[in-house]
Design a protein around this motif. Sequence first.
Motif, PDB file in Angstrom:
ATOM      1  N   TYR A   1       0.836  -1.193   0.000  1.00 29.20           N
ATOM      2  CA  TYR A   1       0.000   0.000   0.000  1.00 29.20           C
ATOM      3  C   TYR A   1       0.873   1.245   0.000  1.00 29.20           C
ATOM      4  O   TYR A   1       1.975   1.240   0.551  1.00 29.20           O
ATOM      5  CB  TYR A   1      -0.903   0.034   1.237  1.00 29.20           C
ATOM      6  N   ARG A   2       0.344   2.305  -0.585  1.00 32.05           N
ATOM      7  CA  ARG A   2       1.001   3.606  -0.592  1.00 32.05           C
ATOM      8  C   ARG A   2       0.035   4.621   0.007  1.00 32.05           C
ATOM      9  O   ARG A   2      -1.071   4.791  -0.490  1.00 32.05           O
ATOM     10  CB  ARG A   2       1.384   3.998  -2.013  1.00 32.05           C
TER      11      ARG A   2
ATOM     12  N   PRO B   1      -1.366  10.177  12.856  1.00 27.47           N
ATOM     13  CA  PRO B   1      -2.519   9.400  12.368  1.00 27.47           C
ATOM     14  C   PRO B   1      -3.823  10.157  12.612  1.00 27.47           C
ATOM     15  O   PRO B   1      -4.392  10.105  13.688  1.00 27.47           O
ATOM     16  CB  PRO B   1      -2.466   8.106  13.169  1.00 27.47           C
ATOM     17  N   MET B   2      -4.265  10.881  11.590  1.00 34.77           N
ATOM     18  CA  MET B   2      -5.453  11.720  11.728  1.00 34.77           C
ATOM     19  C   MET B   2      -6.728  10.905  11.967  1.00 34.77           C
ATOM     20  O   MET B   2      -7.719  11.448  12.437  1.00 34.77           O
ATOM     21  CB  MET B   2      -5.632  12.602  10.492  1.00 34.77           C
ATOM     22  N   TYR B   3      -6.708   9.620  11.659  1.00 29.49           N
ATOM     23  CA  TYR B   3      -7.867   8.756  11.900  1.00 29.49           C
ATOM     24  C   TYR B   3      -7.663   7.905  13.146  1.00 29.49           C
ATOM     25  O   TYR B   3      -8.381   6.942  13.370  1.00 29.49           O
ATOM     26  CB  TYR B   3      -8.153   7.882  10.676  1.00 29.49           C
ATOM     27  N   GLY B   4      -6.663   8.256  13.936  1.00 30.44           N
ATOM     28  CA  GLY B   4      -6.407   7.565  15.193  1.00 30.44           C
ATOM     29  C   GLY B   4      -5.385   6.450  15.052  1.00 30.44           C
ATOM     30  O   GLY B   4      -5.008   6.051  13.948  1.00 30.44           O
ATOM     31  N   PRO B   5      -4.932   5.927  16.179  1.00 30.62           N
ATOM     32  CA  PRO B   5      -3.882   4.908  16.188  1.00 30.62           C
ATOM     33  C   PRO B   5      -4.327   3.547  15.657  1.00 30.62           C
ATOM     34  O   PRO B   5      -3.501   2.671  15.450  1.00 30.62           O
ATOM     35  CB  PRO B   5      -3.474   4.817  17.659  1.00 30.62           C
ATOM     36  N   ARG B   6      -5.609   3.383  15.359  1.00 25.92           N
ATOM     37  CA  ARG B   6      -6.089   2.105  14.817  1.00 25.92           C
ATOM     38  C   ARG B   6      -6.330   2.183  13.312  1.00 25.92           C
ATOM     39  O   ARG B   6      -6.910   1.282  12.721  1.00 25.92           O
ATOM     40  CB  ARG B   6      -7.349   1.659  15.552  1.00 25.92           C
ATOM     41  N   ALA B   7      -5.837   3.254  12.682  1.00 27.13           N
ATOM     42  CA  ALA B   7      -5.955   3.369  11.227  1.00 27.13           C
ATOM     43  C   ALA B   7      -5.213   2.200  10.584  1.00 27.13           C
ATOM     44  O   ALA B   7      -4.210   1.708  11.122  1.00 27.13           O
ATOM     45  CB  ALA B   7      -5.364   4.692  10.755  1.00 27.13           C
ATOM     46  N   ASP B   8      -5.708   1.748   9.440  1.00 26.34           N
ATOM     47  CA  ASP B   8      -5.108   0.585   8.776  1.00 26.34           C
ATOM     48  C   ASP B   8      -3.607   0.748   8.555  1.00 26.34           C
ATOM     49  O   ASP B   8      -2.831  -0.166   8.822  1.00 26.34           O
ATOM     50  CB  ASP B   8      -5.786   0.315   7.426  1.00 26.34           C
ATOM     51  N   TRP B   9      -3.180   1.897   8.043  1.00 22.27           N
ATOM     52  CA  TRP B   9      -1.755   2.061   7.742  1.00 22.27           C
ATOM     53  C   TRP B   9      -0.903   1.989   9.009  1.00 22.27           C
ATOM     54  O   TRP B   9       0.190   1.443   8.983  1.00 22.27           O
ATOM     55  CB  TRP B   9      -1.493   3.347   6.945  1.00 22.27           C
TER      56      TRP B   9
END
Length: 125
Positions: free
Chosen positions: A39-40, A56-64
């Motif tokens: 992934y990129r 991580p703007m979507y939080g620490p559980r973001a996929d990346w």
Amino acid sequence: MPLPRWLAQINKRVFNPREIRRGVRPVLIHVGRSSGRIYRTPLDAHPLPDGYLFIPMYGPRADWVRNVLRAGTARLSIGGEEMRLVSPRMVRKKDVWSLLPEGTSGPKGVAEEAELLRMDLRPEG
């Protein structure tokens, strides 16, 4: 406070590919936890003396974030050059922000207690 997950899905499918094609932002290259797919993800990469800091703007559980933590490594492409990053770990903003170059501004709304991803540069060779 993390941004909503539905926005992450729109970014992943619509805006991220556009950003990667533009070639202006740093791109984190990582491997999927279960798929093994590469992934990129375009991100802001804040330089530290020994590596980089990512918000991580979507939080620490973001996929990346989860992909990088599981793999223990990733590559970062900036201006056409790639570098290997290792030792991913979550750190508190208040503990690392002072290591960034003076005057670095982060996104509004990122609390001092927010978890950020820190990685070290691994010398090539």
